[in-house]
Scaffold this active site. Structure first.
Site, PDB file in Angstrom:
ATOM      1  N   LYS A  39       6.281  39.735  -5.745  1.00 10.15           N
ATOM      2  CA  LYS A  39       6.904  38.761  -6.618  1.00 10.15           C
ATOM      3  C   LYS A  39       5.884  37.941  -7.410  1.00 10.15           C
ATOM      4  CE  LYS A  39       8.296  35.365  -4.131  1.00 10.15           C
ATOM      5  NZ  LYS A  39       7.961  33.957  -4.351  1.00 10.15           N
ATOM      6  N   THR A  40       4.909  37.383  -6.721  1.00  7.86           N
ATOM      7  CA  THR A  40       3.930  36.540  -7.393  1.00  7.86           C
ATOM      8  C   THR A  40       3.086  37.363  -8.365  1.00  7.86           C
ATOM      9  OG1 THR A  40       3.829  35.303  -5.346  1.00  7.86           O
ATOM     10  CG2 THR A  40       2.207  34.753  -7.002  1.00  7.86           C
ATOM     11  N   ASP A 223       9.673  30.407 -10.332  1.00  5.62           N
ATOM     12  CA  ASP A 223       9.466  31.102  -9.067  1.00  5.62           C
ATOM     13  C   ASP A 223      10.489  30.601  -8.050  1.00  5.62           C
ATOM     14  OD1 ASP A 223       8.310  32.725  -7.223  1.00  5.62           O
ATOM     15  OD2 ASP A 223       6.566  31.455  -6.843  1.00  5.62           O
ATOM     16  N   GLU A 224      10.833  31.417  -7.080  1.00  8.20           N
ATOM     17  CA  GLU A 224      11.790  31.023  -6.027  1.00  8.20           C
ATOM     18  C   GLU A 224      13.056  30.424  -6.642  1.00  8.20           C
ATOM     19  OE1 GLU A 224      11.186  31.843  -3.010  1.00  8.20           O
ATOM     20  OE2 GLU A 224       9.088  31.498  -2.460  1.00  8.20           O
ATOM     21  N   GLN A 254      16.923  35.172   0.519  1.00  7.08           N
ATOM     22  CA  GLN A 254      15.962  34.267   1.149  1.00  7.08           C
ATOM     23  C   GLN A 254      16.260  32.812   0.812  1.00  7.08           C
ATOM     24  OE1 GLN A 254      11.745  35.516   1.621  1.00  7.08           O
ATOM     25  NE2 GLN A 254      12.297  37.096   0.145  1.00  7.08           N
ATOM     26  N   ARG A 610       8.740  38.743   7.777  1.00  2.06           N
ATOM     27  CA  ARG A 610       7.356  38.244   7.795  1.00  2.06           C
ATOM     28  C   ARG A 610       6.411  39.240   8.421  1.00  2.06           C
ATOM     29  NH1 ARG A 610       7.695  36.095   3.876  1.00  2.06           N
ATOM     30  NH2 ARG A 610       9.810  36.894   3.878  1.00  2.06           N
TER      31      ARG A 610
END
Length: 722
Positions: A39-40, A223-224, A254, A610
DNA sequence: CCCGAGGACCTTTTT
DNA sequence: GGTCCTCGGG
């Protein structure tokens, strides 16, 4: 998709979907980015691509995140990809960017040039002061309730003059809200929610400013996105005019911050409002083995209303997930120890192992086990550097110097360290200030010039002396000076455990120093040399907006302990998810909330994803909660994982020596399930929160709304289902 | 002003 | 069970 373009070295190690996202042109986009899908990387490559291909100039880009850490990371990765300076780009957190807008347009926003930012604790004490001055006792509702009321209304865009009270209590609350607004305005302070709302209102009301920024920011990247609140979404919409594009990256699965206002429904609104034709899904996962991903997919599949996606990885199945059931929480911890020792012997470094739990209280037992086994660990969360009492004290000196109207700061330090100005003197100052419409500082100065109290005169002189120091030397030296001459260091030196506080005070000096160096690197030399007041204000902003993550001793090889919430965004070779019991995870309180269970399930999904290579799930049949042994069933989420992915281990370390335990009584054998609402003749209505015993001696734990938590023996108690 | 007893509280968290 | 806050006596 044409990826043969030579110009795009930014695309070389991206997959097809990622490239599609990075290179989307002339339209807004919603990127549904699964856990571990890069994503980043997509977000920063997008920025690099836009600039490199001259689709946008650095100044035409606004990129926003939630945490300073994420913002920093983003900037770092952008500048690694692009040979340009990132100074003209607007990259930061929602709060940081709003602060930047408000600082720039303070007049239009109706604020003083130097205003201070209140953190939650400051806000709470400001509210307490308002309530005290209005003689509202905290019987009816607490300052905490009040804080929630204010922040919720600001989140809805409701000022006190718009809010419609629906009963006496909300009417009273709104009066306090109104007074609080006035007090903040008078004192020149702004809370976190205010930063956002004030900025939104500035853009709404001021056409010139709005249009200026709308034409400046051609590309707004978020983002997010699933964590944005309604207010934040409105803000984004306002900044993005017709010829601008929004690029939102997020993952509805999420979304775990509903309780603090996140509105994942924004994802659907975005599609509508920005005419997004196809949502780009990033489903290839570069983090975890397939057994782990399949478990995650299976769990999250039970949620309704998803935008929908399915993670996959090219990396093989990996190990089975290990599920261990311990008799109690201490034995759960000793299982962790055994496994971790084994992993460590096999060459796994501690810092690649994480232990996750649902709530912070769970860390205690685990920490004790780590200590007695000499395993190094680090607990995330907890008190931040800038939130420590001693740091807040020094900062209060700075705040008062920076803004004499800051009564919060004044009250905090007028008698700290103790200098003989007791509560009676403070009350006199308060009355005087109120009657003469002065700040507390103004009142103190008046007292001082009339020689009413030598002690207050001394305090006034002290502050003035410290202020001179600020203007005479650099910020870091001044802080050092304040630490000493305020008497703080001497005060703590008398304290038996004051040495760490003194270390922290010294650490603040270095924090100021490195902050100034950062500013210099960012090219803010003017700010640093021109005007000491602005230097100070800038540093104070920094301390409020950047809470100061624990100065991580990064080199240490330590186990990572944290809540599931704070693990979001991180990854570890080995992950232990502990306390997987119904009542804990999912948390019992979530069962009472609408859609609560779905958010808990997303939490479970975050936890599972994770793990890179090994995933352990553990639970305990009994656990000490609030000093009581509680028996819970295994988490319902465990049933949602396909059997083939799990290896079950149980009571491997049978404790024959332990006293006879009451076997957990299966919930299906009685009607008093956790979460059931019941009524009792004497205690009224309550909710079942646990049970223990067996058929002959069943006891139910109930939380009554008026009478707290009680254990009732079913043999005697007369209970009805409500 | 400091300290200790007693009471209320107890999910998750960034800014 | 632990922590944090308040209040009252020394």
């Amino acid at each position: 998709m044409n990826v043969t373009n030579t110009q795009n070295r930014y695309l070389t190690d991206l997959n097809e979907k990622q490239i599609e996202a990075v290179t989307i042109s002339n339209e807004s986009a919603l990127i549904l980015a699964g856990a571990g899908s890069g994503k980043t990387k997509v977000l920063t490559s997008r920025v690099a691509w836009l600039i490199h291909n001259q689709v946008a100039s650095p100044g035409g880009i606004l990129a926003v995140t939630f945490t300073n850490k994420a913002a920093k990371e983003m900037l770092l990765r952008i500048s690694a990809q692009l040979p340009i300076n990132t100074r003209s780009m607007w990259v930061g957190t929602f709060h940081g960017l709003c602060n930047r807008f408000l600082k720039k347009h303070f007049k239009d926003a109706g604020l003083p040039e130097i205003f201070q930012i209140l953190d939650s604790a400051d806000q709470k004490s400001a509210i307490k002061r308002v309530m005290k001055s209005m003689n509202v006792d905290e019987e009816l509702f607490t300052s905490k309730d009040m804080q929630y009321f204010i922040n919720a209304n600001k989140e809805e865009g409701l000022r006190s003059n718009i809010f419609k009270a629906y009963d006496d209590i909300s009417k009273k609350k709104n009066e306090i809200y109104s007074m609080y607004e006035k007090q903040c305005q008078k004192e020149g302070v702004v809370d976190f929610a205010e930063l956002l709302l004030r900025c939104l209102e500035l853009l709404q009301k001021n056409t010139a400013i709005r249009e200026h920024y709308q034409s400046t920011f051609k590309h707004v990247l978020v983002d997010e996105f699933q964590d944005t609140s309604k207010l934040q979404y409105q803000w984004l919409k306002l900044l993005t005019a017709d010829e601008s594009y929004i690029f939102a990256v997020g993952d509805d699965d999420q979304s775990i911050y509903g309780f603090r206002g996140a509105s994942p429904g924004n994802m659907k609104d975005l599609q509508k409002d920005f005419n997004i034709k196809n949502v780009i899904k990033l489903e290839q996962n570069y983090r975890s083995k397939n057994n782990i991903l399949n478990a995650a997919n299976a769990i999250i599949d039970n949620n309704k209303d998803r935008l929908g996606k399915n993670l996959w990885a090219a990396s093989g199945d990996g190990d089975l997930i290990r599920l261990y059931t311990a008799l109690d929480d201490r034995l759960e911890a000793s299982y962790l120890i055994d496994e971790i020792k084994m992993l460590h012997r096999a060459g796994k470094s501690y810092d690649q192992i994480a232990i996750l739990y649902r709530n912070n209280a769970q860390s205690r037992v685990i920490e004790m086990a780590m200590v007695s086994n000499n395993i190094p660990y680090r607990v995330y969360g907890g008190l931040r550097f800038f939130e420590r009492a001693e740091i807040k004290h020094t900062l209060a000196y700075l705040r008062l110097i920076s803004n004499k109207n800051d009564d919060n700061a004044f009250i905090r330090i007028v008698n700290f360290p103790p200098r003989g100005i007791g509560s009676r003197s403070i009350e006199q100052l308060e009355d005087y200030a109120k009657n003469n419409s002065l700040s507390m500082w103004g009142a103190a100065k008046a007292f001082s010039s009339e020689n009413k109290s030598p002690k207050i005169s001394n305090f006034v002189e002290l502050i003035q002396g410290l202020e001179d120091q600020i203007h005479a030397t650099g910020l870091d030296e001044s802080i050092d000076y304040i630490n000493t001459y305020s008497g703080l260091k001497e005060h703590y030196s008398k304290d038996k455990d004051g040495s760490s506080r003194i270390e922290n005070l010294d650490e603040l000096v270095s924090a100021a120093k490195s902050h100034m160096l950062d500013r210099r690197d960012e090219g803010h030399e003017n700010l640093l040399t021109k005007n000491q007041s602005l230097v100070l204000a800038d540093f104070l902003d920094f301390t409020s907006l950047e809470s100061g993550e624990l100065q991580a001793s990064a080199g240490d090889d330590a186990l990572q302990l944290m809540t599931i919430h704070s693990s979001k965004g991180l990854e570890f070779d080995v992950v232990f998810i502990t306390g997987l019991e119904d009542g804990l995870c999912p948390h019992e309180r979530s069962l009472l909330e609408d859609k609560g269970i779905e958010e808990e399930r997303r939490l479970m999904y975050v936890a599972v994803t994770r793990a890179k290579n090994k995933l352990y799930l553990t639970l305990a049949q009994s656990r000490m909660i609030y000093g009581q042994a509680t028996y819970n069933l295994p988490s319902r989420f465990l049933d949602e994982i396909p059997d083939g992915l799990i290896k079950r281990l149980s009571n491997r370390k049978e404790v024959s020596s332990s006293p006879t335990r009451i076997a957990p009584y299966s919930e299906s054998n009685h009607i008093w399930k956790v979460g059931t609402t019941v009524s009792h003749q004497k205690f009224g209505e309550g909710v079942v929160t646990g049970y223990e015993g067996n058929e002959n001696d069943l006891r139910i734990q109930i939380k009554f709304s008026g009478h707290g938590i009680k254990w009732l023996a079913m043999e005697y108690a007369k209970l009805n289902k409500a």
